[in-house]
Design a protein around this motif. Structure first.
Motif, PDB file in Angstrom:
ATOM      1  N   GLY A 146      -0.299  -1.414  -6.747  1.00 44.40           N
ATOM      2  CA  GLY A 146       0.716  -1.747  -5.745  1.00 44.40           C
ATOM      3  C   GLY A 146       1.160  -3.199  -5.759  1.00 44.40           C
ATOM      4  N   SER A 155       3.016   1.835  -6.296  1.00 46.92           N
ATOM      5  CA  SER A 155       1.993   1.968  -5.255  1.00 46.92           C
ATOM      6  C   SER A 155       1.232   3.276  -5.386  1.00 46.92           C
ATOM      7  N   ASN A 174      -1.757   2.331  -9.547  1.00 44.92           N
ATOM      8  CA  ASN A 174      -2.334   2.411  -8.203  1.00 44.92           C
ATOM      9  C   ASN A 174      -2.440   1.073  -7.483  1.00 44.92           C
ATOM     10  N   SER A 183       0.845  -1.197   0.000  1.00 42.23           N
ATOM     11  CA  SER A 183       0.000   0.000   0.000  1.00 42.23           C
ATOM     12  C   SER A 183       0.880   1.247   0.000  1.00 42.23           C
ATOM     13  N   ARG A 210       0.795   3.848   1.877  1.00 35.18           N
ATOM     14  CA  ARG A 210       1.227   4.255   3.212  1.00 35.18           C
ATOM     15  C   ARG A 210       2.446   3.453   3.670  1.00 35.18           C
ATOM     16  N   GLU A 211       2.322   2.138   3.490  1.00 31.75           N
ATOM     17  CA  GLU A 211       3.432   1.268   3.885  1.00 31.75           C
ATOM     18  C   GLU A 211       4.676   1.589   3.057  1.00 31.75           C
TER      19      GLU A 211
END
Lengths: 376, 166
Positions: A257, A229, A255, A212, A214-215
């Motif tokens: 990921g 991602s 998008n 993701s 964020r990760e």
């Protein structure tokens, strides 16, 4: 009987992916598995640790330029450039315009050949052997250019050195580069590799190893992994170096990921790099290829006291050098930040948890890793 | 240059930091070791989300280690190098692995192995690159690798290796 078997064998065991695995490179991952599923993964680096950072403290920049080839075997010219820029900035050298264009052309060609290797190893890792052979065949054309321009096929021996480049483009180099580029990119928006793409490759990569956004930021992913991602970040655009402001190019992102998204970003980047090479060759000015004071290199030049942090977009992500000088002729401290360091340890460990054993090579190679720039 | 100076001013006011702007998009700031974690948290909340690297420089003449954190902001597109100094004979600093997780943990693990700096709060400081290493941390300036190699791997009796003892 089945009950007895289940009681005696809970199905959990440890397996090693690498360093003796044909698809792992000089790197190992220890996998705790339950049946077919990976419960936890632990990276085991260090098989290629040569201690460049320490070695560079004992050598002058001209020697270090040669050492910097070896930081990543698969894209030595890109690392040549990172090192040369650090010394240029510390010493305040005014690099001639032509040298900057030559540097960009070679760095982009280096990115294309590195991405071809990437395509090759993903194909090999997922059982698509034709792709592997064709990609490595195409890469050889670029190595021929490197041999013509720098004198070395894989290691340019410090061709991009502090002050500029070692020698000018030989006669006929521009035409040859154009020919090779048009061999790889048949036209503006298609590469040979897309024509090869088949169902096997897509099925093996899709939905596997999802990272993701964020990760990705938290774990320090950069380059194609971050863009796969969905984050539009590229050092060439955000933190321009050399003459990258002058060129028009897109930053491809996906998008999803997953491994397939990263793979698609890689293919798109080949096209963008080809675009940059075409523009750079067209716009390349005449003039000097190296700063005058470096034309005949003096051995013991003092590096002014100070520190720099140079960031470049190498094929695998963000390649940085932090160089500190205390005013001597050798750098006092060099820290090399290879993109694979984080891709191969925290990111890989994160992605492998919960994956199936069969997907391990697909995830591993979709990160476009290079054990050499992780271990340094 | 305006935004670079802004970051510098902000840290100067809050933590009494010193620093300078080297060029566009490059800021170098020095803070005290006790305040470094706070400063990093502040920077992270300001959008410096990408921890590019953690590095250590061994200033042996001053008897100090300089620990540098390189932070990049995807929004304001500035790289801040946050520096702090700790004593060489008491090389302990607070870990930032609870802020960045695996990223910081791995960087600190490397620096612990190569320089022997202790990161308090990092539970994963096991050796990373060097296997069965019994010497001192090898990237310290006082580690004489020539002597170490001679002692450990070479032998006077070997004709080809005798030259290393001259």
């Amino acid at each position: 009987m089945i009950n007895v078997f289940e009681r005696l064998n809970d199905g959990k065991y440890t397996i090693y992916f690498g360093p003796a695995h044909p698809g792992s490179g000089n790197f190992g991952v220890k996998l705790e598995v339950d049946g077919e599923c990976v419960i936890s993964a632990r990276a085991d680096p260090g098989f290629l640790h040569r201690g460049f950072e320490k070695l560079m403290e004992y050598r002058i920049p001209i020697q270090n330029a040669v050492l910097s080839d070896r930081i990543c075997i698969l894209e030595s010219l890109a690392w040549n450039l990172v090192h040369a820029e650090a010394v240029d900035e510390l010493m305040g050298i005014d690099v001639p315009e032509r040298a900057r264009y030559i540097r960009v052309v070679l760095a982009e060609l280096s990115r294309i050949q590195s991405h071809l290797i990437w395509f090759g190893v993903i194909s090999a890792g997922t059982g698509f052997d034709t792709g592997f052979k064709i990609a490595f065949g195409l890469r050889d054309y670029i190595l021929d250019i490197f041999e013509m321009v720098t004198g070395g096929r894989v290691y340019p021996a410090g061709y991009i050195c502090p002050g500029g480049v070692r020698r000018d483009f030989p006669r006929g180099a521009k035409e040859r580069i154009m020919r090779v580029i048009s061999k790889i990119c048949v036209d503006e928006d298609t590469t040979v590799l897309e024509k090869l793409e088949n169902k096997v490759l897509k099925d093996r990569l899709e939905g596997v190893g999802v990272l993701s956004a964020r990760e990705a930021i938290k774990l320090g992913a950069t380059g194609p992994v971050l863009r796969g991602s969905g984050i539009k970040a590229d050092v060439r655009r955000d933190d321009p170096y050399e003459v990258y402001e002058c060129f028009e190019f897109e930053i491809p992102t996906m998008n999803e990921g997953d491994a397939y998204a990263r793979y698609c970003v890689g293919i798109e980047e080949i096209k963008e790099s080809a675009k940059i090479v075409r523009q750079a060759l067209k716009m390349m000015p005449d003039g000097d290829y190296i700063a005058p004071q470096f034309r005949k290199p003096k051995l013991h030049v003092k590096i002014p006291e100070g520190e720099v942090y140079v960031r470049n977009e190498v094929a695998r992500g963000e390649g940085c050098v932090y160089m500190v000088s205390d005013g001597g002729d050798k750098p006092y401290r060099v820290k090399i930040r290879g993109p694979s360091f984080l891709h191969m340890i925290p990111v890989l460990e994160h992605l492998l948890c919960g994956a199936e054993i069969a997907d391990v090579p697909a995830i591993y190679w979709s990160l476009n890793v290079c054990p050499a720039d992780m271990d340094r | 240059m305006k935004r670079e100076i802004e970051v510098l001013q902000c840290l100067k006011e809050k933590f009494g930091a010193e620093g300078y702007v080297r060029r566009d998009r490059r800021v170098f700031i020095t803070v005290d070791a006790e305040k470094v974690k706070e400063a990093i948290l502040l920077l992270k909340n300001k959008g410096y989300e990408h921890l590019s690297a953690i590095s250590v420089t061994d200033w042996i003449k001053d008897g100090e280690f300089e620990i540098t954190y390189h932070l990049w902001s995807y929004e304001s597109k500035i790289l801040v190098t946050l520096k702090t100094r700790i004593k060489r004979d008491k090389a302990i600093i607070e870990s930032i692995s609870d802020i960045w997780g695996g990223n910081a943990r791995t960087h600190e693990r490397e620096m612990h192995e190569l320089f022997g700096v202790e990161f308090l709060g990092n539970d994963d400081l096991v050796p990373l690159f060097l296997e069965d290493w019994d010497g001192p941390p090898p990237f310290r300036k006082d580690f004489d690798w020539r002597a170490y190699v001679r002692e450990k791997f070479y032998s006077m009796d070997n004709e080809r290796e005798r030259s290393y003892y001259d």
